[in-house]
Design a protein around this motif. Structure first.
Motif, short mmCIF file in Angstrom:
data_model
loop_
_atom_site.label_atom_id
_atom_site.label_comp_id
_atom_site.label_asym_id
_atom_site.label_seq_id
_atom_site.Cartn_x
_atom_site.Cartn_y
_atom_site.Cartn_z
N PHE A 1 13.06 -3.98 8.70
CA PHE A 1 11.97 -3.11 9.14
C PHE A 1 11.44 -2.29 7.98
O PHE A 1 10.23 -2.25 7.73
N VAL A 2 12.33 -1.65 7.26
CA VAL A 2 11.92 -0.78 6.15
C VAL A 2 11.25 -1.60 5.05
O VAL A 2 10.19 -1.20 4.53
N VAL A 3 11.82 -2.74 4.71
CA VAL A 3 11.25 -3.57 3.65
C VAL A 3 9.86 -4.05 4.05
O VAL A 3 8.93 -4.05 3.22
N ARG A 4 9.68 -4.43 5.30
CA ARG A 4 8.37 -4.90 5.76
C ARG A 4 7.31 -3.80 5.70
O ARG A 4 6.19 -4.00 5.23
N VAL A 5 7.66 -2.61 6.17
CA VAL A 5 6.71 -1.49 6.14
C VAL A 5 6.32 -1.17 4.70
O VAL A 5 5.14 -1.03 4.38
N VAL A 6 7.30 -1.08 3.82
CA VAL A 6 7.02 -0.78 2.42
C VAL A 6 6.17 -1.88 1.80
O VAL A 6 5.20 -1.61 1.09
N HIS A 7 6.51 -3.14 2.09
CA HIS A 7 5.76 -4.26 1.53
C HIS A 7 4.29 -4.24 1.96
O HIS A 7 3.39 -4.43 1.15
N VAL A 8 4.05 -4.03 3.23
CA VAL A 8 2.67 -4.02 3.74
C VAL A 8 1.90 -2.83 3.17
O VAL A 8 0.77 -2.99 2.70
N LEU A 9 2.49 -1.65 3.21
CA LEU A 9 1.75 -0.46 2.76
C LEU A 9 1.62 -0.41 1.24
O LEU A 9 0.64 0.13 0.72
N TRP A 10 2.58 -0.94 0.53
CA TRP A 10 2.50 -0.95 -0.93
C TRP A 10 1.36 -1.85 -1.38
O TRP A 10 0.66 -1.55 -2.36
N GLY A 11 1.12 -2.94 -0.66
CA GLY A 11 0.07 -3.86 -1.04
C GLY A 11 -1.31 -3.43 -0.59
O GLY A 11 -2.31 -4.00 -0.98
N TYR A 12 -1.40 -2.39 0.23
CA TYR A 12 -2.69 -1.92 0.72
C TYR A 12 -3.44 -1.20 -0.38
O TYR A 12 -2.93 -0.28 -1.00
N ARG A 13 -4.68 -1.60 -0.60
CA ARG A 13 -5.48 -1.01 -1.68
C ARG A 13 -6.69 -0.25 -1.17
O ARG A 13 -7.52 0.18 -1.95
N GLY A 14 -6.86 -0.12 0.11
CA GLY A 14 -8.02 0.58 0.65
C GLY A 14 -9.00 -0.39 1.26
O GLY A 14 -8.81 -1.59 1.26
N ALA A 15 -10.06 0.16 1.77
CA ALA A 15 -11.09 -0.66 2.39
C ALA A 15 -11.74 -1.55 1.33
O ALA A 15 -11.88 -1.16 0.18
N PRO A 16 -12.14 -2.77 1.72
CA PRO A 16 -12.78 -3.68 0.75
C PRO A 16 -14.01 -3.03 0.11
O PRO A 16 -14.80 -2.37 0.77
N GLY A 17 -14.13 -3.22 -1.20
CA GLY A 17 -15.28 -2.69 -1.91
C GLY A 17 -15.13 -1.25 -2.35
O GLY A 17 -16.05 -0.69 -2.91
N ILE B 1 -5.30 1.66 10.77
CA ILE B 1 -5.05 0.30 11.23
C ILE B 1 -3.96 -0.36 10.39
O ILE B 1 -3.08 -1.05 10.92
N GLU B 2 -3.98 -0.15 9.10
CA GLU B 2 -2.97 -0.74 8.22
C GLU B 2 -1.57 -0.20 8.53
O GLU B 2 -0.60 -0.94 8.55
N ILE B 3 -1.48 1.09 8.80
CA ILE B 3 -0.19 1.67 9.16
C ILE B 3 0.29 1.10 10.49
O ILE B 3 1.47 0.75 10.64
N GLY B 4 -0.59 0.99 11.46
CA GLY B 4 -0.23 0.40 12.75
C GLY B 4 0.23 -1.03 12.60
O GLY B 4 1.23 -1.45 13.19
N TYR B 5 -0.49 -1.82 11.80
CA TYR B 5 -0.10 -3.20 11.55
C TYR B 5 1.27 -3.26 10.90
O TYR B 5 2.11 -4.09 11.27
#
Length: 94
Positions: free
Chosen positions: A65-81, A15-19
């Protein structure tokens, strides 16, 4: 070989990759239109200049496009908890 990730974690990553991809596409499209449209509609530029503006708008859209994808995925830390919020902690936050 078994994966150490649960089904929920894999779904969250998908879902995070799709977003990241969809939001980056929309942002890049808006950037392209915002740069190229005034040159096409409002300014009476010669053909070569108009083409140059379109190429520049396309290049800027790709960068956005590239900056947005990197920014979103770089900030992703996994499922909550699933990970601690602070480095050095060994248990997940409640």
């Amino acid at each position: 070989m078994e994966s150490s990730r649960t089904r929920a974690q894999r779904d969250a990553i998908t879902i995070e990759i799709g977003y990241a991809l969809v939001s980056a596409f929309v942002l890049a499209l808006v950037t392209f239109v915002a740069v190229a449209a005034p040159a096409d509609l409002l300014l009476d530029l010669p053909g070569t200049w108009t083409r140059g503006v379109r190429i520049g708008a396309g290049a800027l859209a790709v960068i956005v496009f590239v900056v947005r994808v990197v920014h979103v995925l770089w900030g992703y830390r996994g499922a909550p908890g699933t990970q601690p919020n602070q480095p050095g902690r060994t248990s997940a936050d409640p």
